[in-house]
Design an enzyme around this catalytic site. Structure first.
Site, PDB file in Angstrom:
ATOM      1  N   GLN A  98       0.873  -1.139   0.128  1.00 39.03           N
ATOM      2  CA  GLN A  98       0.025  -0.086  -0.016  1.00 39.03           C
ATOM      3  C   GLN A  98       0.837   1.104   0.095  1.00 39.03           C
ATOM      4  O   GLN A  98       1.670   1.487   0.935  1.00 39.03           O
ATOM      5  CB  GLN A  98      -0.810  -0.034   1.193  1.00 39.03           C
ATOM      6  CG  GLN A  98      -1.882   1.244   1.250  1.00 39.03           C
ATOM      7  CD  GLN A  98      -2.628   1.410   2.408  1.00 39.03           C
ATOM      8  OE1 GLN A  98      -2.181   1.658   3.596  1.00 39.03           O
ATOM      9  NE2 GLN A  98      -3.840   1.071   2.568  1.00 39.03           N
ATOM     10  N   TYR A 168      -6.085  10.914   3.628  1.00 41.62           N
ATOM     11  CA  TYR A 168      -4.833  11.064   3.384  1.00 41.62           C
ATOM     12  C   TYR A 168      -4.756  12.001   2.296  1.00 41.62           C
ATOM     13  O   TYR A 168      -5.447  12.448   1.816  1.00 41.62           O
ATOM     14  CB  TYR A 168      -4.034   9.673   3.082  1.00 41.62           C
ATOM     15  CG  TYR A 168      -4.039   8.800   4.493  1.00 41.62           C
ATOM     16  CD1 TYR A 168      -4.485   8.695   5.527  1.00 41.62           C
ATOM     17  CD2 TYR A 168      -2.790   7.908   4.322  1.00 41.62           C
ATOM     18  CE1 TYR A 168      -4.378   8.002   6.423  1.00 41.62           C
ATOM     19  CE2 TYR A 168      -2.599   7.081   5.409  1.00 41.62           C
ATOM     20  CZ  TYR A 168      -3.268   7.146   6.426  1.00 41.62           C
ATOM     21  OH  TYR A 168      -3.009   6.409   7.573  1.00 41.62           O
ATOM     22  N   ARG A 344      -9.616  -6.876  10.730  1.00 40.99           N
ATOM     23  CA  ARG A 344      -9.408  -7.331  12.369  1.00 40.99           C
ATOM     24  C   ARG A 344      -9.743  -8.957  12.624  1.00 40.99           C
ATOM     25  O   ARG A 344      -9.068  -9.231  13.380  1.00 40.99           O
ATOM     26  CB  ARG A 344     -10.446  -6.478  13.029  1.00 40.99           C
ATOM     27  CG  ARG A 344     -10.192  -4.932  13.176  1.00 40.99           C
ATOM     28  CD  ARG A 344     -11.525  -4.314  13.428  1.00 40.99           C
ATOM     29  NE  ARG A 344     -12.328  -4.007  12.581  1.00 40.99           N
ATOM     30  CZ  ARG A 344     -13.615  -3.396  12.507  1.00 40.99           C
ATOM     31  NH1 ARG A 344     -13.925  -3.123  13.551  1.00 40.99           N
ATOM     32  NH2 ARG A 344     -14.535  -3.635  11.418  1.00 40.99           N
TER      33      ARG A 344
END
Length: 400
Positions: A98, A168, A344
């Site tokens: 990423q 971002y 998660r």
């Protein structure tokens, strides 16, 4: 079940199945370089059965990190990254980097470099004003993403995911709330989308068909005045028309303004208040309840928004958010999503995919408490397995 665990094409890649480990910052790079702990983290997930694991976060510049301890892509990082990709490949999985610039989410104090924002802003992380890049500086930001992608290729990655989400840098340019520029990168939706499109096309031109190129795109910011679903749909349509991306991973929320929209479930306010550094901790005690809102958890909680993108687009889409069991994965495939991304649930059980493949009735043990979120400062982990250090040992393969 057959469709989910069958090989699937992602651009030039063939993944062994349609499940991707989503990017979750690992907190295992104290010197901004690969460590044995980072390799063990991803090798364990790869051995657990995913088709591809995603390394987060590979910043395109030293000032583009949310913390100084994150990897930034430079020649010195390549040798360690190559060890990482080789370890994941040895387990039969693909690996994605990423890449992106944290922009207004960057910690200028930690990075010792100014945070960037599309328009004048004050940083609650570093307690100082952010720097606004001039229009003449934008080509260098694009070039930084290209350099990062080429270094990822050199290190043996199979894919790059460009970060267009969570406010971002690129996401902040997309947001009408954060982008108040008056030049060619602000104002109209087309101008605000220009940076995303230029980066995607430049990365594709650089890597050709040697790597898969995807992007993580905000469907909405979750804040009044921010990016909305209709605007994001237009951005996605432009990205599809440009033809530079092999898939979009659909996300939501803002690390700067509304992070819990991405996660859903319990907001770990007390835990964050204990671990945040200096001034950020004081500010969090004042505004933590408003900042970390709570959204009830449900399986596939981003699906309703993502359906709108599936109806309008023909390009492959990756469904993220509340993917923890076979029923949800099957539902995603039935609704036309080519891949699903898990985060998660794999922190709690890295071998969850093997167990689902063995028994479709398997349910994740993740309780969506989100206590894993504050652990990014000490090594991202599920707090229900705090003493478990991932070991670079292959897990038993699923029964055939």
């Amino acid at each position: 079940m057959t469709e989910i665990f069958a090989p699937a094409r992602l651009g030039p890649l063939t993944l062994r199945n349609r499940v991707i480990k989503a990017a979750t910052f690992e907190g295992r790079t104290p010197d901004a370089l690969v460590t044995d702990e980072l390799i063990a983290f991803h090798r364990e997930v790869a051995a657990g059965g995913v088709g591809m694991t995603t390394v987060a976060y590979c910043a395109v510049a030293p000032g583009g990190r949310t913390d100084r301890k994150q990897i930034w892509m430079r020649p010195e990082a390549v040798a360690g990254l190559r060890k990482l990709t080789e370890a994941v490949h040895a387990e039969g999985a693909a690996i994605c980097a990423q890449i992106g610039h944290a922009g207004p989410v960057a910690n200028a104090a930690s990075n010792r470099a100014p945070a960037l924002a599309p328009s004048p802003m004050f940083s609650p992380l570093s307690m100082r004003a952010m720097r606004v890049p001039a229009e003449s500086e934008i080509p260098e930001l694009v070039a930084a993403h290209v350099r990062a992608a080429l270094l990822a290729e050199q290190a043996g990655f199979d894919a790059v995911e460009i970060h267009f989400g969570h406010n971002y840098l690129v996401s902040s340019f997309l947001s009408p709330l954060l982008n108040r520029r008056g030049d060619g990168y602000g104002g109209s939706p087309a101008n605000r989308a220009r940076l995303a499109r230029e980066i995607a096309c430049a990365v594709r031109d650089a890597v050709g068909d040697r790597l898969a190129v995807t992007a993580k795109l905000n469907m909405e910011d979750g804040r009044r005045g921010g990016l909305t679903v209709p605007e994001s749909l237009q951005v996605a349509a432009w990205l599809e028309a440009d033809g530079a991306l092999d898939a979009l991973e659909l996300t939501a929320g803002s690390s700067l303004l509304n992070p819990m929209l991405l996660f859903h479930g319990t907001a770990p306010r007390r835990s964050f208040a204990k671990v945040l550094p200096g001034p950020a901790r004081w500010g969090f005690r004042l505004v933590g309840r408003a900042f970390l809102k709570e959204y009830p958890y449900q399986e596939a909680y981003l699906l309703e928004r993502a359906r709108q993108f599936r109806r309008e687009l023909t390009m492959p889409l990756i469904l993220l958010g509340g993917i923890t069991n076979m029923d949800t994965m099957t539902r995603a495939m039935a609704e036309g999503f080519e891949f699903v991304a898990m985060g998660r649930a794999l922190l709690r059980e890295p071998d969850l995919l093997h167990r689902i493949r063995s028994d479709a009735a398997t349910r994740s043990a993740c309780v969506h408490c989100n206590e894993c979120m504050p652990t990014i400062y000490t090594g991202t982990r599920c707090v229900f397995r705090p003493d478990r250090t991932p070991e670079p040992l292959p897990l038993r393969p699923p029964p055939r």
